[in-house]
Design a protein around this motif. Structure first.
Motif, mmCIF file in Angstrom:
data_model
loop_
_atom_site.group_PDB
_atom_site.id
_atom_site.type_symbol
_atom_site.label_atom_id
_atom_site.label_comp_id
_atom_site.label_asym_id
_atom_site.label_seq_id
_atom_site.Cartn_x
_atom_site.Cartn_y
_atom_site.Cartn_z
ATOM 1 N N THR A 67 15.238 -45.020 -15.192
ATOM 2 C CA THR A 67 14.805 -46.391 -14.968
ATOM 3 C C THR A 67 15.715 -47.318 -15.378
ATOM 4 O O THR A 67 16.779 -47.784 -14.918
ATOM 5 C CB THR A 67 13.255 -46.718 -15.101
ATOM 6 N N ALA A 68 15.115 -47.970 -16.505
ATOM 7 C CA ALA A 68 15.938 -49.212 -17.176
ATOM 8 C C ALA A 68 17.310 -48.704 -17.703
ATOM 9 O O ALA A 68 18.453 -49.560 -17.479
ATOM 10 C CB ALA A 68 15.001 -49.574 -18.144
ATOM 11 N N GLY A 69 17.342 -47.458 -18.083
ATOM 12 C CA GLY A 69 18.747 -47.046 -18.602
ATOM 13 C C GLY A 69 19.790 -46.827 -17.129
ATOM 14 O O GLY A 69 20.901 -47.386 -17.613
ATOM 15 N N GLY A 70 19.302 -46.525 -16.288
ATOM 16 C CA GLY A 70 20.373 -46.545 -14.978
ATOM 17 C C GLY A 70 20.600 -47.763 -14.479
ATOM 18 O O GLY A 70 21.696 -47.949 -14.271
ATOM 19 N N GLY A 71 19.509 -48.819 -14.558
ATOM 20 C CA GLY A 71 20.068 -49.948 -13.997
ATOM 21 C C GLY A 71 20.769 -50.824 -15.260
ATOM 22 O O GLY A 71 21.916 -51.395 -14.669
ATOM 23 N N ASP A 72 20.819 -50.497 -16.688
ATOM 24 C CA ASP A 72 21.819 -51.129 -17.482
ATOM 25 C C ASP A 72 23.087 -50.445 -17.331
ATOM 26 O O ASP A 72 24.210 -51.113 -17.286
ATOM 27 C CB ASP A 72 21.063 -50.762 -18.894
ATOM 28 N N ILE B 217 25.767 -46.586 -26.399
ATOM 29 C CA ILE B 217 26.196 -46.139 -24.863
ATOM 30 C C ILE B 217 25.116 -46.279 -23.812
ATOM 31 O O ILE B 217 24.024 -45.783 -24.239
ATOM 32 C CB ILE B 217 26.750 -44.609 -25.042
ATOM 33 N N ASP B 218 25.375 -46.870 -22.789
ATOM 34 C CA ASP B 218 24.518 -46.784 -22.099
ATOM 35 C C ASP B 218 24.358 -45.440 -21.169
ATOM 36 O O ASP B 218 25.236 -45.012 -20.801
ATOM 37 C CB ASP B 218 24.640 -47.922 -20.708
ATOM 38 N N ILE B 219 23.222 -45.083 -20.886
ATOM 39 C CA ILE B 219 22.927 -43.756 -20.392
ATOM 40 C C ILE B 219 21.803 -43.806 -19.468
ATOM 41 O O ILE B 219 20.752 -44.365 -19.674
ATOM 42 C CB ILE B 219 22.521 -42.615 -21.562
ATOM 43 N N GLY B 220 22.031 -42.962 -18.367
ATOM 44 C CA GLY B 220 20.910 -42.958 -17.373
ATOM 45 C C GLY B 220 20.795 -41.608 -16.847
ATOM 46 O O GLY B 220 21.490 -40.773 -17.456
ATOM 47 N N LEU B 221 20.144 -41.117 -15.942
ATOM 48 C CA LEU B 221 19.890 -39.782 -15.460
ATOM 49 C C LEU B 221 20.530 -39.615 -13.995
ATOM 50 O O LEU B 221 20.631 -40.508 -13.106
ATOM 51 C CB LEU B 221 18.137 -39.406 -15.467
ATOM 52 N N GLY B 222 20.909 -38.219 -13.810
ATOM 53 C CA GLY B 222 21.637 -37.908 -12.406
ATOM 54 C C GLY B 222 20.952 -36.688 -12.085
ATOM 55 O O GLY B 222 20.854 -35.698 -12.796
ATOM 56 N N THR B 223 20.675 -36.409 -10.706
ATOM 57 C CA THR B 223 20.289 -35.160 -10.154
ATOM 58 C C THR B 223 21.393 -34.381 -10.203
ATOM 59 O O THR B 223 21.458 -33.010 -10.331
ATOM 60 C CB THR B 223 19.671 -35.233 -8.882
ATOM 61 N N ASP B 224 22.459 -34.848 -9.778
ATOM 62 C CA ASP B 224 23.863 -33.989 -9.615
ATOM 63 C C ASP B 224 23.395 -32.955 -8.559
ATOM 64 O O ASP B 224 23.996 -31.851 -8.487
ATOM 65 C CB ASP B 224 24.354 -33.446 -10.750
ATOM 66 N N ALA C 26 31.512 -46.639 -25.880
ATOM 67 C CA ALA C 26 30.607 -48.044 -26.242
ATOM 68 C C ALA C 26 31.466 -49.214 -25.931
ATOM 69 O O ALA C 26 31.031 -50.193 -26.105
ATOM 70 C CB ALA C 26 30.042 -47.434 -27.586
ATOM 71 N N ARG C 27 32.944 -48.843 -26.653
ATOM 72 C CA ARG C 27 33.425 -50.049 -26.902
ATOM 73 C C ARG C 27 33.946 -50.796 -25.410
ATOM 74 O O ARG C 27 34.048 -51.776 -25.165
ATOM 75 C CB ARG C 27 34.826 -49.851 -27.690
ATOM 76 N N THR C 28 34.148 -50.016 -24.368
ATOM 77 C CA THR C 28 34.483 -50.127 -23.089
ATOM 78 C C THR C 28 33.115 -50.665 -22.169
ATOM 79 O O THR C 28 33.402 -51.092 -21.025
ATOM 80 C CB THR C 28 35.249 -49.273 -22.239
ATOM 81 N N GLY C 29 32.012 -50.280 -22.671
ATOM 82 C CA GLY C 29 30.904 -50.590 -21.786
ATOM 83 C C GLY C 29 30.820 -49.224 -20.616
ATOM 84 O O GLY C 29 29.728 -49.641 -20.061
ATOM 85 N N THR C 30 31.369 -48.307 -20.799
ATOM 86 C CA THR C 30 31.428 -47.060 -20.040
ATOM 87 C C THR C 30 30.211 -46.350 -20.104
ATOM 88 O O THR C 30 29.574 -46.096 -21.275
ATOM 89 C CB THR C 30 32.353 -46.167 -20.073
ATOM 90 N N ALA C 31 29.330 -46.110 -19.151
ATOM 91 C CA ALA C 31 28.048 -45.351 -19.183
ATOM 92 C C ALA C 31 28.233 -43.973 -18.781
ATOM 93 O O ALA C 31 29.017 -43.504 -18.224
ATOM 94 C CB ALA C 31 27.123 -45.927 -18.135
ATOM 95 N N ILE C 32 27.165 -43.219 -19.509
ATOM 96 C CA ILE C 32 27.110 -41.705 -18.953
ATOM 97 C C ILE C 32 25.966 -41.400 -17.930
ATOM 98 O O ILE C 32 24.784 -41.967 -18.136
ATOM 99 C CB ILE C 32 26.810 -41.072 -20.436
ATOM 100 N N ALA C 33 26.305 -40.514 -17.034
ATOM 101 C CA ALA C 33 25.255 -40.064 -16.205
ATOM 102 C C ALA C 33 24.738 -38.739 -16.620
ATOM 103 O O ALA C 33 25.535 -37.658 -16.589
ATOM 104 C CB ALA C 33 25.676 -40.103 -14.688
ATOM 105 N N HIS C 34 23.583 -38.752 -17.517
ATOM 106 C CA HIS C 34 23.211 -37.387 -18.025
ATOM 107 C C HIS C 34 22.563 -36.532 -16.761
ATOM 108 O O HIS C 34 21.691 -36.916 -16.218
ATOM 109 C CB HIS C 34 22.214 -37.668 -19.079
ATOM 110 N N CYS C 35 22.919 -35.349 -16.548
ATOM 111 C CA CYS C 35 22.535 -34.490 -15.433
ATOM 112 C C CYS C 35 22.015 -32.995 -15.935
ATOM 113 O O CYS C 35 22.636 -32.067 -16.119
ATOM 114 C CB CYS C 35 23.588 -34.297 -14.401
#
Length: 454
Positions: free
Chosen positions: A382-387, A322-329, A291-300
């Protein structure tokens, strides 16, 4: 009034926040020559009828048919592009065996550019046909094939963020598939970055180079340090795997006496342009660092079910900001569809909350407050991935790119269960997310250009 390149009239669904869905019924969406949404007009606004009178009947006016709806294009935060050629195989193997018996031998084949072109063109077409307008790709260790993937994204109109993978540790990687040495890995990475940046100058929707250590176990300290320096020098996105499985998590602890998150941060690899895949084993300190560094998580979520030994505590991490988006992996997640992963994100969260061991009392079986809603899962795609990428994508709103899917619920071979023309639109939205198949995705637009149609 004749300044818009495209105008669309129809009903759209888009996320304003993880919990809030906006339903824009019969709005006008005005797209400029740069492919950006310049103006969105509600039916009650004063200039709605004036715009209709000006554009209706013109070639660039698009009125959605009955039963058609707009969704934002999906953002896939984790795709192993070369693994498309093995998608759906060996899902029942342990991760170590899956990598060494299937994945590494396959990825080694991408020194052959003819083979790489065949697979990568099919993959980009397939993802577009599944509504994915932006994809964050791992390629292979091969510089030329990695550049080729970026070129294919550019040609086909997909927004591609592509990484040449670094695997330089001779002790941890197979002799037939790794970088020649650390120096070569860093030189090739820099040349790759420069080539993709040059390509990007000619691409409307954008292509981006991504610094990509496969994960800590595959890289030497010197390579990790050098990659952090290259990311800083060229202001690139960064991607890797972080705390995915029991083995990977424990390996890093033994090597560095700290968790993956802090080791990656020491090498300059956690920034607001970083996306780390999986992250199932992050503790609260790790999550606070993200959260502090702005690092995002790709949730698969589908891939995690096969190989990660755990379920991501999604609600806990979202609550930390934390910014989180989705991934198919692909191909550990054996589907090119983020629709499948949206559904699995909900399923996994409910299993985490309810627990799975019926030998335990119900109150001890799961992790309270873990479930997410379909609104939140849609936001992630959608928006989570963009963020997560710091790009104006994933939402249908002004000053965002016109990246959309046009969904047809009345396709004869894939008709959705909507039998009342006056059905509540939120119920229609839920039916879309749970039931859409590729046949329903009639058109896909990226940056104001049509890139797929049925």
């Amino acid at each position: 009034m004749g300044k818009y390149t495209q105008i669309f009239q129809g009903t759209a669904f888009t996320s304003d926040s993880p919990k809030k869905l906006s339903i824009l019924k019969d709005y006008l969406f005005c797209v400029n020559a740069d492919g950006m949404i310049e103006k969105i007009v509600a039916p009650k606004q004063a200039d709605y009828q004036l715009l209709l009178d000006t554009y209706k009947g013109q070639e660039n006016f698009h009125r959605l048919a009955e039963g058609q709806y707009l969704l934002p294009g999906f953002v896939d935060l984790h795709v192993h592009a070369p693994q498309w050629a093995q998608s759906g195989t060996a899902q029942d193997l342990p991760l170590y065996d899956w990598l060494n018996e299937y994945t590494f031998p396959l990825e080694a084949k991408y020194s052959d550019l003819t083979f790489a072109k065949k697979v990568y063109e099919d993959l980009v077409d397939t993802l577009l046909s599944n509504g994915t307008t932006t994809a964050l790709y791992f390629a292979t260790v091969h510089k030329e094939a990695s550049i080729l993937l970026a070129e294919i994204c550019a040609q086909k109109g997909q927004r591609g963020l592509v990484g040449k993978v670094v695997m330089d540790d001779a002790e941890q990687n197979p002799s037939y598939y790794r970088d020649q040495d650390t120096k070569t890995a860093l030189i090739n990475t820099e040349e790759f970055i420069l080539a993709v940046k040059e390509l990007a100058q000619t691409v409307k929707q954008g292509v981006y180079p991504v610094v990509t250590p496969r994960f800590i176990p595959s890289c030497t300290d010197e390579a990790l340090k050098g990659l952090g320096e290259l990311a800083l020098k060229y202001d690139t996105h960064i991607q890797s795997h972080c705390s995915e499985s029991d083995w990977a998590h424990h390996y890093v602890q033994e090597r560095f006496h700290k968790h993956d998150a802090f080791a990656l941060n020491d090498f300059g690899l956690l920034t607001d342009k970083s996306v780390m895949a999986h992250c199932n084993f992050l503790d609260d300190n790790d999550a606070s660092l993200f959260a502090r560094t702005g690092t995002a998580i790709a949730h698969c979520p589908l891939s995690n079910a096969y190989f990660a030994n755990s379920v991501l505590p999604l609600s806990r991490f979202m609550a930390k900001g934390i910014d989180i988006g989705l991934g198919t992996d692909i191909s550990a997640g054996a589907t090119p569809s983020l629709y499948d992963n949206v559904k699995q994100a909900v399923v996994s969260s409910r299993m985490l909350e309810d627990g799975v061991d019926t030998a335990l009392p119900a109150e001890e079986r799961g992790v309270p407050n873990s479930r997410i809603t379909i609104n939140e899962a849609f936001y992630l795609a959608t928006a989570g991935g963009g963020d997560s990428l710091n790009l104006p994508v994933g939402q249908i709103q002004e000053n965002y790119t016109w990246d959309v899917q046009i969904i047809d619920t009345k396709v004869s071979t894939a008709k959705l269960p909507i039998f009342d023309d006056n059905e509540d639109l939120y119920d229609v939205f839920q039916k879309l997310i749970y039931n859409v198949r590729p046949e329903n995705i009639r058109e896909v637009w990226v940056q104001g250009e049509k890139v797929h149609s049925r």
